[in-house]
Write a protein that holds these residues in place. Structure first.
Motif, PDB file in Angstrom:
ATOM      1  N   LYS A 324      -7.763  -4.566  -2.508  1.00 31.98           N
ATOM      2  CA  LYS A 324      -7.149  -5.884  -2.692  1.00 31.98           C
ATOM      3  C   LYS A 324      -6.339  -6.237  -1.449  1.00 31.98           C
ATOM      4  CE  LYS A 324      -8.410  -6.666  -7.012  1.00 31.98           C
ATOM      5  NZ  LYS A 324      -9.210  -7.832  -7.415  1.00 31.98           N
ATOM      6  N   GLY A 328      -9.501 -13.583   0.604  1.00 30.52           N
ATOM      7  CA  GLY A 328     -10.719 -13.588  -0.194  1.00 30.52           C
ATOM      8  C   GLY A 328     -11.177 -14.964  -0.616  1.00 30.52           C
ATOM      9  N   ARG A 342      -6.133 -17.842  -0.302  1.00 31.49           N
ATOM     10  CA  ARG A 342      -5.474 -16.800  -1.092  1.00 31.49           C
ATOM     11  C   ARG A 342      -5.632 -15.481  -0.361  1.00 31.49           C
ATOM     12  NH1 ARG A 342      -8.365 -14.672  -6.245  1.00 31.49           N
ATOM     13  NH2 ARG A 342      -9.382 -13.490  -4.599  1.00 31.49           N
ATOM     14  N   ASP A 344      -5.510 -11.648  -0.722  1.00 29.60           N
ATOM     15  CA  ASP A 344      -5.718 -10.854  -1.931  1.00 29.60           C
ATOM     16  C   ASP A 344      -4.630  -9.822  -2.211  1.00 29.60           C
ATOM     17  OD1 ASP A 344      -7.941 -12.328  -2.339  1.00 29.60           O
ATOM     18  OD2 ASP A 344      -9.382 -10.791  -1.782  1.00 29.60           O
ATOM     19  N   ASN A 345      -3.862  -9.419  -1.206  1.00 29.36           N
ATOM     20  CA  ASN A 345      -2.755  -8.511  -1.511  1.00 29.36           C
ATOM     21  C   ASN A 345      -1.471  -9.288  -1.836  1.00 29.36           C
ATOM     22  OD1 ASN A 345      -2.695  -9.207   1.266  1.00 29.36           O
ATOM     23  ND2 ASN A 345      -1.188  -7.597   1.637  1.00 29.36           N
ATOM     24  N   PRO A 347      -1.731 -11.812  -4.563  1.00 29.21           N
ATOM     25  CA  PRO A 347      -2.621 -12.547  -5.470  1.00 29.21           C
ATOM     26  C   PRO A 347      -1.951 -13.669  -6.254  1.00 29.21           C
ATOM     27  CG  PRO A 347      -2.062 -10.420  -6.409  1.00 29.21           C
ATOM     28  CD  PRO A 347      -1.496 -10.434  -5.022  1.00 29.21           C
TER      29      PRO A 347
END
Length: 450
Positions: A324, A328, A342, A344-345, A347
């Protein structure tokens, strides 16, 4: 802002027709076609098995239903309900199916990506495209529907074939300088094809329609590379989301980096508006016991946070696949003014960038991780869902949180916009409903609840 009643759906298979007149949804093996305005059922078709993929033809006259487990595709006609077409791939199996831009050919990809079969609904002829590569974005059509690019793998090398969609003749076939091609995407003007490598090597290549290599871009080496790619509607910019948490925007003249958008864990600039979602339980009279959390009508609204603001960050597990980390999701607004991303780390956060001024404009920090976001096709209005019973809307005018009415535990897992931007289909696990919006933006000031 109004909502329709809830309707049943399977697998979040719900699509507006391209002309905006109809709404198709699948419930197990049944295909239901409704009038968008009245939501009355116009057509009801029975498929041979549970539908796993649903797609409209470009002219809104036909519907494709794919049943991958049985290797079947059924095509239904809205004008002639008694007519239908059945395509059986037999022992070759089926892993993907889609329409050609003319809406008169069906492209089926067989198991193990042995070939793509092109079926003509008019002449009943069949064409084959060999060696398609097994990758997420291996087929791309130009916006005008004239050409198709297919990623191929032959003799341990990557190739791209460009076909003319009218007669499916091969226009160009060329080798790409990639180790493991991961995807292809045409610029909206159809003049440039972007080809990028797998995450193990940072490389994106730009090819002309005749197969000439226009440029190659590599941001760094010896680390995870490209995670997402998006063209701007004007074809002037190519946004490349990377595993290092940055978005690099390439310009269409020199194909050099115009700017880099970073995603810092702390927002300190007062020029950036940070909308923070907050929940508030309703006030109860003295002595009344609170309802269980699931049934309590917990209100949600956005508050404008004062800087500096620290965003929630995940520490990725280094020993697990698909970490993550990295950008993404990214998408340009239809007017080319904004870019939503966004990381992903992080979220819980949606980042909105001003493409004209090349700066961060706003950040939406949600209470739950962001599942997806989609731009209104007609104006700069962004819809966000987090898997809860709310949908969130951002526009330059402000930001609102909207509670979806209804009993039970309805969760918005995905969304799709009506082509006019007047309504939004909110899709859950077993049900969906329509949210009817206004034309002039979000319709409420920042921080208020609709």
């Amino acid at each position: 802002m109004d909502f329709s009643e809830m309707f049943k759906v399977s697998g979040q298979l719900c699509k507006f027709s391209p002309d905006g007149k109809y709404l198709a949804s699948c419930v197990q093996y049944r295909l239901v076609v409704r009038d968008v305005r009245s939501l009355q059922v116009l057509r009801l078709f029975a498929c041979l098995d549970r539908v796993q993929h649903l797609e409209w033809s470009a002219d809104s006259l036909f519907l494709l239903c794919a049943m991958y487990k049985r290797g079947l595709v059924q095509v239904w006609s809205l004008e002639q309900p008694e007519w239908h077409c059945r395509i059986d791939e037999g022992s070759a199996g089926l892993v993907a199916s889609c329409w050609s831009p003319d809406g008169r050919h069906v492209l089926n990809t067989t198991e193990f990506h042995l070939r793509i079969t092109v079926w003509s609904l008019c002449t009943k002829s069949v064409s084959y495209i060999k060696y398609p590569k097994a990758c997420q974005q291996g087929i791309a059509f130009t916006l005008d529907g004239r050409h198709m690019a297919v990623a191929e793998r032959r003799d341990c090398k990557d190739y791209v074939s460009v076909f003319v969609c009218g007669d499916w003749q091969l226009l160009r076939h060329f080798e790409t300088d990639t180790q493991d091609l991961a995807g292809v995407a045409w610029a909206p003007n159809g003049c440039v094809l972007a080809v990028w490598d797998s995450c193990l090597e940072y490389k994106i290549l730009l090819y002309s329609l005749d197969g000439r290599l226009l440029a190659t871009y590599c941001a760094y080496e010896w680390s995870l590379g490209i995670k997402s790619v998006a063209w701007s509607p004007s074809s002037q910019f190519l946004a490349v989301g990377s595993y290092d948490g940055k978005v690099r925007v390439l310009n269409h003249v020199t194909w050099k980096v115009l700017t880099e958008f970073e995603h810092p864990a702390t927002i300190s600039s007062s020029k950036i508006v940070v909308y923070k979602e907050a929940e508030k339980s309703p006030h109860l009279p003295l002595g009344q016991r609170p309802l269980p959390p699931r049934r309590a009508s917990v209100e949600s609204k956005y508050e404008i946070a004062s800087v500096p603001v620290s965003l929630q960050t995940l520490k990725p597990a280094p020993d697990r696949a698909n970490p993550k980390v990295g950008v993404g999701l990214l998408a340009f607004s239809p007017d080319n003014y904004f870019l939503a991303t966004r990381n992903d780390n992080m979220p819980h956060a949606v980042w909105v960038w001003d493409v004209q001024k090349l700066r961060l404009l706003a950040v939406l920090e949600q209470l739950a991780p962001v599942r997806s976001f989609l731009w209104d096709p007609r104006q700069p209005r962004l819809a966000v869902c987090t898997g809860g019973a709310r949908v969130y809307l951002w526009s330059p005018a402000g930001c609102v949180s909207v509670q979806v009415p209804g009993e039970g535990d309805f969760q918005v897992l995905s969304m799709c916009w009506h082509p006019s931007g007047d309504s939004l289909a909110l899709l859950g696990k077993d049900h969906f409903c329509l949210c009817f919006l206004e034309h002039e933006g979000v319709g409420a000031a920042a921080g208020k609840r609709a």
